[in-house]
Scaffold this motif. Sequence first.
Motif, PDB file in Angstrom:
ATOM      1  N   GLN A  98      -3.316 -14.547 -12.487  1.00 11.55           N
ATOM      2  CA  GLN A  98      -3.057 -13.460 -13.642  1.00 11.55           C
ATOM      3  C   GLN A  98      -1.753 -13.963 -14.430  1.00 11.55           C
ATOM      4  O   GLN A  98      -1.573 -13.678 -15.297  1.00 11.55           O
ATOM      5  CB  GLN A  98      -3.166 -12.195 -13.200  1.00 11.55           C
ATOM      6  N   ASP A 125      -9.916  -6.024  -8.205  1.00 11.39           N
ATOM      7  CA  ASP A 125     -11.087  -6.487  -7.719  1.00 11.39           C
ATOM      8  C   ASP A 125     -11.967  -6.916  -8.929  1.00 11.39           C
ATOM      9  O   ASP A 125     -12.776  -7.589  -8.586  1.00 11.39           O
ATOM     10  CB  ASP A 125     -11.590  -5.185  -6.964  1.00 11.39           C
ATOM     11  N   GLU A 126     -11.800  -6.371  -9.957  1.00 10.21           N
ATOM     12  CA  GLU A 126     -12.360  -6.752 -11.280  1.00 10.21           C
ATOM     13  C   GLU A 126     -12.031  -8.092 -11.964  1.00 10.21           C
ATOM     14  O   GLU A 126     -12.885  -8.748 -12.718  1.00 10.21           O
ATOM     15  CB  GLU A 126     -12.075  -5.754 -12.358  1.00 10.21           C
ATOM     16  N   LEU A 127     -10.740  -8.588 -11.294  1.00 10.37           N
ATOM     17  CA  LEU A 127     -10.305  -9.762 -11.909  1.00 10.37           C
ATOM     18  C   LEU A 127     -11.396 -10.948 -11.276  1.00 10.37           C
ATOM     19  O   LEU A 127     -11.880 -10.862 -10.285  1.00 10.37           O
ATOM     20  CB  LEU A 127      -9.044 -10.237 -11.561  1.00 10.37           C
ATOM     21  N   ARG A 131      -6.925 -11.550  -2.995  1.00  7.66           N
ATOM     22  CA  ARG A 131      -6.229 -10.587  -3.796  1.00  7.66           C
ATOM     23  C   ARG A 131      -5.094 -11.074  -4.485  1.00  7.66           C
ATOM     24  O   ARG A 131      -4.718 -11.060  -5.633  1.00  7.66           O
ATOM     25  CB  ARG A 131      -6.041  -9.289  -3.212  1.00  7.66           C
ATOM     26  N   LYS A 143       0.773  -4.305  -6.748  1.00  3.42           N
ATOM     27  CA  LYS A 143      -0.050  -5.070  -7.349  1.00  3.42           C
ATOM     28  C   LYS A 143      -1.302  -5.253  -6.648  1.00  3.42           C
ATOM     29  O   LYS A 143      -2.660  -4.945  -6.915  1.00  3.42           O
ATOM     30  CB  LYS A 143       0.278  -6.544  -7.668  1.00  3.42           C
ATOM     31  N   ASP A 181      -3.798  -2.243  -6.329  1.00  4.80           N
ATOM     32  CA  ASP A 181      -4.169  -1.818  -7.689  1.00  4.80           C
ATOM     33  C   ASP A 181      -5.926  -2.280  -7.726  1.00  4.80           C
ATOM     34  O   ASP A 181      -6.286  -3.376  -7.409  1.00  4.80           O
ATOM     35  CB  ASP A 181      -3.650  -2.516  -8.665  1.00  4.80           C
ATOM     36  N   PRO A 182      -6.780  -1.327  -7.514  1.00  6.74           N
ATOM     37  CA  PRO A 182      -8.142  -1.489  -7.670  1.00  6.74           C
ATOM     38  C   PRO A 182      -8.592  -2.344  -8.670  1.00  6.74           C
ATOM     39  O   PRO A 182      -9.552  -3.011  -8.686  1.00  6.74           O
ATOM     40  CB  PRO A 182      -8.735   0.126  -7.958  1.00  6.74           C
ATOM     41  N   SER A 183      -7.687  -2.492 -10.002  1.00  3.50           N
ATOM     42  CA  SER A 183      -8.341  -3.287 -10.964  1.00  3.50           C
ATOM     43  C   SER A 183      -8.319  -4.927 -10.554  1.00  3.50           C
ATOM     44  O   SER A 183      -8.691  -5.395 -11.308  1.00  3.50           O
ATOM     45  CB  SER A 183      -7.293  -2.956 -12.107  1.00  3.50           C
TER      46      SER A 183
END
Length: 571
Positions: free
Chosen positions: A71, A185-187, A64, A178, A181-183
């Motif tokens: 990012q 996992d989408e990266l 993560r 950060k 943040d569940p988002s």
Amino acid sequence: MEAATFEKPWFRFYELNVRRRVEIPEITLVEMLKQTTLKFPENPALIFGGKTITYREMDSLIERMAKVLRQRGVKKGDRISIFMPNSANWVISFFAIQRVGAIVVQTNPLYVESELKALLQDSGAIGIVSIPPLLPRISPIQAEVGLEFIALDYLSKVSGLAGLGLADNPVYIDLEEKLSDPSIDELETPPFVCQSNDTAVLQYTGGTTGTAKGVMLTHYNLVANALQAWEWIVGHEGKERILTVLPLFHIYALTACMNFSILSGGAMIILPRFDIDAVLQHINDYEPTFFPGAPTMYVAVINHPRIKEYKVSSIRCCLSGSAPLPKEVAIRFGELTGGRLVEAYGLSEASPATHLNPIFNSRVGSIGVPAPNTDAKIMDLETGQKELPAGEIGELVVKGDQVMSGYWQKPEETAAVLQDGWLYTGDIAYKDEDGFFYIVDRKKDMIISGGYNVYPRDVEEVLYTHPAVREAVCAGIANPYWGEMVKAYIVTKEGSNVTEEEILNYCQDKLATFKIPKQIEFRESLPKTAVGKVLRRYLVDEERERMLLQENAGAKAEVAATEELTESINV
């Protein structure tokens, strides 16, 4: 390193099951961790602040954080500093940086602003991972050194963020926010771009004696040294528990605590700093099997008034490094605790370990014998080209898989210490007929008093045997008659009222006359680095400043006396 073509005398002192040569796989530190995670997913990896993180959980947190770094544009070869005390997130940050192919810049959290600035500028670091209390040292230099981001741990626990200038500032990353943040996992999972010969760490060294240099240690160097240590200890895979109180920014802890633990599927019992009561309580509660430390740590253990109240029998062995281990400390530690305390030797340029004492056949006072896959010899001090026989004093040089690739952006300094694969350590040493090596002192620490060479360690060993001495260090102080005189700085044991005269009398029949200190100073404590190494150079500089002040005062007094005399004559 190529296999030795002839028998080395020290091989016959290797413990049973210790191989002379270990096959080093060409893998990265990240791949080493992945292998352990697959083998021991539910084993405890990190124990910190009363919480335990398993290998599976740690691997997930690393992935993560790697996505967060990716990012922010971190790419292979970028340098990222870790600037914080030991913690679980220190380890997670280290492997996340490696995961995206970047290089960790090892940074001491005790550094003041100017020291931090010098290292960040030299390394060209584009980011830093730290904690809010250290922001006052980072923020003022952020723009000047070119930091693109400052990732902060425990930020949500800090009140008054507006006062820190963090509100809506894109430079700052709240790691806790950060990573939850569940988002994330989408990266996309960052591609793995590292190879074993890529630089993994810039380990700065030489700051206490000169300009700091960034030692370039590759993944291969660090994996090799972890394997060499594991081979030597003959540990139990998946069952070791390593007390990690040495600071992880130091190469000794990075290998002997972190990489050793992860290679073996063991647990790191992490403390942010050395506090003897906390250390003994952690030993009592978590039962570590392995305690790498520095001599000053063991001095604190053997002098603790309630040592026998704590369970210390879980510790199978202790490796002492970073500074010479006084014989008296090793002997008394064994008598009081029953643990095996042996001296090892290394330096940042070798990841660090090159020599270790056999755990059950150690020789007190020796740094031991070369580790598997390691060769060593003694070269003459004048030319550095002539190998010396057993018993003669010269410079220790080593060769092995753990030796650095060079100094960061310093080709001349690299060429000066790396010759045909041999690393010139700068340490004065000798070996005996059996191949055990003995450090006499650093080249720069040798004292020339009245034309005689005096090695501080010789004097310190005698001082440590005095029943009133807790710690001792010697240094060469400028003197108009002797050139340099030997001065001893001593910390006495609690309740002791020993005098300078008593110490000097004690030395009379134990040291040659020219080695006996000309001066003794009793102190409450000695200046030390974060790993407990006494800053001898600091004491020398302190003396120099004191002499300058005295000279200036004398000159002013002389001018005043002249003026007074002139005035009286005129009258």
